[in-house]
Design an enzyme around this catalytic site. Structure first.
Site, short mmCIF file in Angstrom:
data_model
loop_
_atom_site.label_atom_id
_atom_site.label_comp_id
_atom_site.label_asym_id
_atom_site.label_seq_id
_atom_site.Cartn_x
_atom_site.Cartn_y
_atom_site.Cartn_z
N ASP A 156 40.54 102.36 46.87
CA ASP A 156 40.54 101.05 46.25
C ASP A 156 41.09 101.23 44.83
O ASP A 156 41.17 102.35 44.33
CB ASP A 156 39.10 100.52 46.23
CG ASP A 156 38.96 99.23 45.45
OD1 ASP A 156 39.72 98.29 45.72
OD2 ASP A 156 38.09 99.18 44.56
N ASP B 121 40.69 98.54 41.69
CA ASP B 121 39.80 98.01 40.64
C ASP B 121 38.38 98.56 40.81
O ASP B 121 37.79 98.43 41.89
CB ASP B 121 39.74 96.48 40.70
CG ASP B 121 41.07 95.83 40.40
OD1 ASP B 121 41.08 94.86 39.63
OD2 ASP B 121 42.10 96.27 40.93
N ASP C 53 34.36 101.20 45.48
CA ASP C 53 33.21 101.01 44.60
C ASP C 53 32.35 99.81 44.95
O ASP C 53 31.38 99.53 44.25
CB ASP C 53 33.70 100.83 43.15
CG ASP C 53 34.35 99.46 42.94
OD1 ASP C 53 33.85 98.68 42.11
OD2 ASP C 53 35.36 99.18 43.62
#
Length: 218
Positions: free
Chosen positions: A8, A10, A166
């Site tokens: 991922d 961001d 995250d």
């Protein structure tokens, strides 16, 4: 042993939160709406920029008014996407280390593709074998479509790849795509939230992430 690592963007590789808040708030203010706090933006991200705007405008905003905020956000973010954005500690070194060891590396993000391509090249030039943001014809995460497209581009099977993210969206994405998942704890979600959504393999820093990648995640 895994051959590929899909990240991922961001909250995983880059801390983009301040610049997202800036662009959202400029778009809201330009349309006469109240601005949002950093924490409100933190919990609004993860499902693409349309959802970010839908979560940021006041409840009951008409579709055409929400669209105006969305259009303005894209304009502002194209100007401000790298004002304060920076890699998390140790990330550039981790990517170089993995590449030196022969891993294929990729990014899959729900962020608009123009911004994903720009940020990946600006902060991690030459690090990735495939980079994919929100793209017409591919369902956004947590659907598996984008991950499957990147696996196709890499020429790898799902059993050969590990997914790193995250958020709860990333946990679900890995599960839906049939990949092992590693959840980093330095991003936009608390560990407790990740655990509630089924995360079982965690990394608190890039050394732990490196070790988890070498072990294949879970």
């Amino acid at each position: 042993m895994k051959k590929a690592v899909i990240f991922d963007l961001d909250g995983t590789l880059l801390n983009t939160l301040e610049d997202l808040r800036t662009a959202v708030n400029l778009a809201l203010a330009a349309n006469g709406y109240p601005v949002r706090t950093l924490e409100e933006i933190r919990f609004a991200v993860g499902n693409g920029i349309r959802k970010l705007i839908a979560r940021s405008v006041p409840e009951g905003t008409l579709p055409e008014a929400e669209e105006a905020v969305f259009v303005r956000f894209r304009e502002e973010y194209s100007l401000h996407c790298s004002d304060t954005t920076a890699p998390y500690a140790g990330v550039p070194e981790l990517l170089r280390r993995l590449r030196e060891e022969g891993f294929l590396l990729a990014v899959v993000s729900n962020k608009a593709d123009f911004a994903v391509q720009k940020l990946a090249e600006q902060y991690f030039p030459g690090c990735f074998d495939a980079v994919l943001g929100e793209t017409e014809g591919l369902s956004r995460k947590p659907a598996p479509d984008m991950v499957e497209e990147v696996l196709r581009r890499l020429g790898t099977q799902k059993e050969e790849a590990v997914y790193v993210g995250d958020s709860e969206v990333d946990v679900a994405t890995a599960r839906n795509a049939g990949l092992s998942c590693i959840s980093v704890t330095w991003g936009f979600r608390e560990r407790a939230v990740l655990e509630e959504h089924g995360a079982v393999c965690f990394a608190d820093n890039t050394e732990e992430l490196y070790a988890a990648v070498k072990e294949g995640g879970r």
